[in-house]
Design an enzyme around this catalytic site. Sequence first.
Site, PDB file in Angstrom:
ATOM      1  N   GLN A  97      61.722 139.574  -2.966  1.00 22.89           N
ATOM      2  CA  GLN A  97      62.385 140.655  -2.985  1.00 22.89           C
ATOM      3  C   GLN A  97      61.493 142.046  -2.721  1.00 22.89           C
ATOM      4  O   GLN A  97      60.411 142.053  -3.527  1.00 22.89           O
ATOM      5  CB  GLN A  97      62.853 141.140  -4.394  1.00 22.89           C
ATOM      6  CG  GLN A  97      63.843 142.307  -4.556  1.00 22.89           C
ATOM      7  CD  GLN A  97      63.565 142.900  -6.145  1.00 22.89           C
ATOM      8  OE1 GLN A  97      62.409 143.040  -6.526  1.00 22.89           O
ATOM      9  NE2 GLN A  97      64.621 142.912  -6.649  1.00 22.89           N
ATOM     10  N   GLY A  98      61.663 142.859  -1.585  1.00 22.92           N
ATOM     11  CA  GLY A  98      60.893 143.630  -1.243  1.00 22.92           C
ATOM     12  C   GLY A  98      61.168 145.138  -1.533  1.00 22.92           C
ATOM     13  O   GLY A  98      61.858 145.696  -0.582  1.00 22.92           O
ATOM     14  N   TYR A  99      61.171 145.652  -2.749  1.00 21.05           N
ATOM     15  CA  TYR A  99      61.605 146.682  -3.186  1.00 21.05           C
ATOM     16  C   TYR A  99      60.519 147.729  -3.539  1.00 21.05           C
ATOM     17  O   TYR A  99      60.377 148.885  -2.724  1.00 21.05           O
ATOM     18  CB  TYR A  99      62.615 146.887  -4.332  1.00 21.05           C
ATOM     19  CG  TYR A  99      64.000 146.223  -4.382  1.00 21.05           C
ATOM     20  CD1 TYR A  99      64.370 145.705  -3.301  1.00 21.05           C
ATOM     21  CD2 TYR A  99      64.760 146.046  -5.317  1.00 21.05           C
ATOM     22  CE1 TYR A  99      65.676 145.121  -3.034  1.00 21.05           C
ATOM     23  CE2 TYR A  99      66.052 145.591  -5.182  1.00 21.05           C
ATOM     24  CZ  TYR A  99      66.525 145.103  -4.085  1.00 21.05           C
ATOM     25  OH  TYR A  99      67.788 144.366  -3.940  1.00 21.05           O
ATOM     26  N   SER A 100      59.401 147.423  -4.448  1.00 17.71           N
ATOM     27  CA  SER A 100      58.629 148.348  -4.817  1.00 17.71           C
ATOM     28  C   SER A 100      57.559 148.406  -3.680  1.00 17.71           C
ATOM     29  O   SER A 100      57.266 147.714  -2.809  1.00 17.71           O
ATOM     30  CB  SER A 100      57.790 147.879  -6.143  1.00 17.71           C
ATOM     31  OG  SER A 100      58.533 147.712  -7.152  1.00 17.71           O
ATOM     32  N   GLU A 131      73.307 139.313 -15.170  1.00 23.21           N
ATOM     33  CA  GLU A 131      72.225 139.785 -15.173  1.00 23.21           C
ATOM     34  C   GLU A 131      71.855 140.498 -16.332  1.00 23.21           C
ATOM     35  O   GLU A 131      70.547 140.590 -17.106  1.00 23.21           O
ATOM     36  CB  GLU A 131      71.488 140.235 -13.758  1.00 23.21           C
ATOM     37  CG  GLU A 131      71.951 139.240 -12.620  1.00 23.21           C
ATOM     38  CD  GLU A 131      71.192 137.773 -12.662  1.00 23.21           C
ATOM     39  OE1 GLU A 131      70.548 137.706 -13.445  1.00 23.21           O
ATOM     40  OE2 GLU A 131      71.674 136.984 -11.912  1.00 23.21           O
TER      41      GLU A 131
END
Lengths: 354, 394
Positions: free
Chosen positions: B130-133, B248
């Site tokens: 997951q590439g969010y931050s 979730e």
Amino acid sequence: MYLPQTDEQRMLADAALRYLHGTPQPALGEAARLGWIGAAFAEADGGHGGSAADIAALCEAIGRAGATLSWFAAVLLPAMLLRHVADAALRARLIGACADGSAFAVAHQEAGTAFEASSACATVIDARGAVTGVKQRVWGAHAGSALLVSAAGAGGLGIALVEAGAPGLRFDAVHADASLPWARVAFDGTPARPLITGDAPARAALAAAADFALVGVLAESVGRMHAAFEETRAWLATRRQFGRPLAANQVLQHRLADMFIALEESRSMLNLAIHAHDHAAPADRGAALHAGRVHIANAARMVGQSAVHLHGAMGITEELGAARAYRRLEQLGAVFGGADHHLARYVAATGGRP
Amino acid sequence: MLEALLTDDDRRFRDEVRAFIDASVPRDLRERVAAGADLGKDDYVAWQRLLAAKGWLTTTWPAAEGGCDWSPVRHYLFEEELALADCPPVGLTLGVGAKLLGPILCEFGSAAQRARLLPPIRASAVWWCQGYSEPGAGSDLAALATRAELRGDEYVVSGTKIWTSYAHWADGMCCLVRTDPAARPQAGISFLLLDMHAPGVTVRPIAAINGRHFFNQVFLDEVRVPVALRVGAENDGWRIAKSLLLHERLAAARVAETKKRLRLARSVAERIDFGGRRLADCDWYRMRLGALEIEARAIEQTALRYLGQTMAGTPPGPEIALLKVRGTELYQRLYDLLCDACGEAAIPLAPPAADDPAAAHAFNANRMYARGFTSAAGSSEVQRGILAKSLLPA
């Protein structure tokens, strides 16, 4: 735990809330005549409830409305004790006694910090049924009360009935505070009618009465917390300081969020305690009631103290609802043993289990 | 009580899950999970394939895409059974494909994307991260600056992502990128699927506080991403990324994981000597553990209340955010207790002492790791802000 109220419970709670908003200090007899008393009794005894779920719905409404009505002491404790020790006729009498403004009270505690913790019994009952001794903090008692008194006799501990005005009966140090009336009661050769005898059944009956009343205390606490929370929430939204609403300050927002969390969790734990009281096996029941007590007493302190603090100087005045709510929450947190006491009981009850 | 929400069918299902665990999940795998060991990619992939073979890897997807048509209660029950039996986690960190990207593709993906991307996720044949931050966009995720410029039928992506868990294992990354720098922050973000093996991708490992490697920084230098791998419309990525399943949000309470560690805190204390007495017999320890157990019950009973409300058709609103606040804070305090119970044995030594009675080093490593729980995935302060916003007028 998810435990929706039944239609009957909701109707009773709504009606009580409406009534108490107009009459926050009703006499016990008045409340009884409105039909609320029936929630504490099974249909067989002339009531329309009798479960913890029934009385919790009413007690929460009492707490929400901030009413000075000690239901747990004046009604719940004697109602459950009678269910264990009395015949149908005597049980039916309690409803009548409440309806005419007199009542039964449970005279048990002698030493110790709370009813629930009181194990010693120096009050004695002789072979002729005469009771002698002193009982401390008899909740809900006044001079017109008939008394259910615990007393040691030849057959062990027993529960006996002392009629109002019986010879040798003395009420002293009657505490008139409407929010939590109590009396110290002395017996001196007072005639009594034995109801049950024997350590095991007498202690079981007293414990059952305390459990039932405790659920009422927890429900009233949740209602009081709810009221204190709502008052504080409205205050933060309207009060302006330094040119902006208090609610604009993140530190106050987060404190309100923590009050909300404490209230939400308390509601869940109340549901657990109610369900366990009415349905669980003894070991689980005890653990759930102790856990509910610990959590709700701690949460009530946090919510009540925060409500007082966030109102500034007004928070320590008689006229503020949240201040009275906090004062009451601390009372409710002490009766039947506080958080520390019940934590120790919880640990003892769950000690051997993984 | 969860029991009160179960149907007979649910109970039969629970038996089926337990039978599956007994028969199919290797005992040594469960023992290593119980001991807090650092599992490798092979372990997780093998586990996901076990679940996949049973049809239980992609439970939250629609049935038509290979998911399970379960009630919220059944999802909750399933997760609890696996966790209590020490099965490895498959969550938003270690199951990005199955738990994060899959549901997003099912809801927002095109037919072609679903046909191409879902089957390998179902089979656990690819690893997604997951590439969010970013270095300048953590809790304030909308401040992200990784730029994607459209050139023909490709985006050219440059920037850097950080705190990217297991990027070093990943074949692909779900990547939030800025496609419209002029729009307000939330409105200029798109959701791209980026090939981690493409030219221009560099992964730099970041050692974590517990001595383990899961974090990475990912540098993106003119990485080309076909337009066909944009999920949803351009500049609609924020909405897609924010769509978290109810399931979730309930899982954020960490109920089952906490229960397991409470049990551990009891059993460990049986074996620890505290000045000539068993720790389990020391009042200070029993009271502290009892107090944590009661708090755990309060969190569990609240999660179950929300679950019951959902089943009754009145699901919780923003208040569900409290589960993450309380669940993560309690989990941290429980690890503090476990480490305090072990005393000096929890101080990491290399190599670990052979007589370490309580896997104290693993406790310490996991204590350190768990400090991240209150800052990750919406910090406790962000969650309290969400609660306050719902309680106070704007």
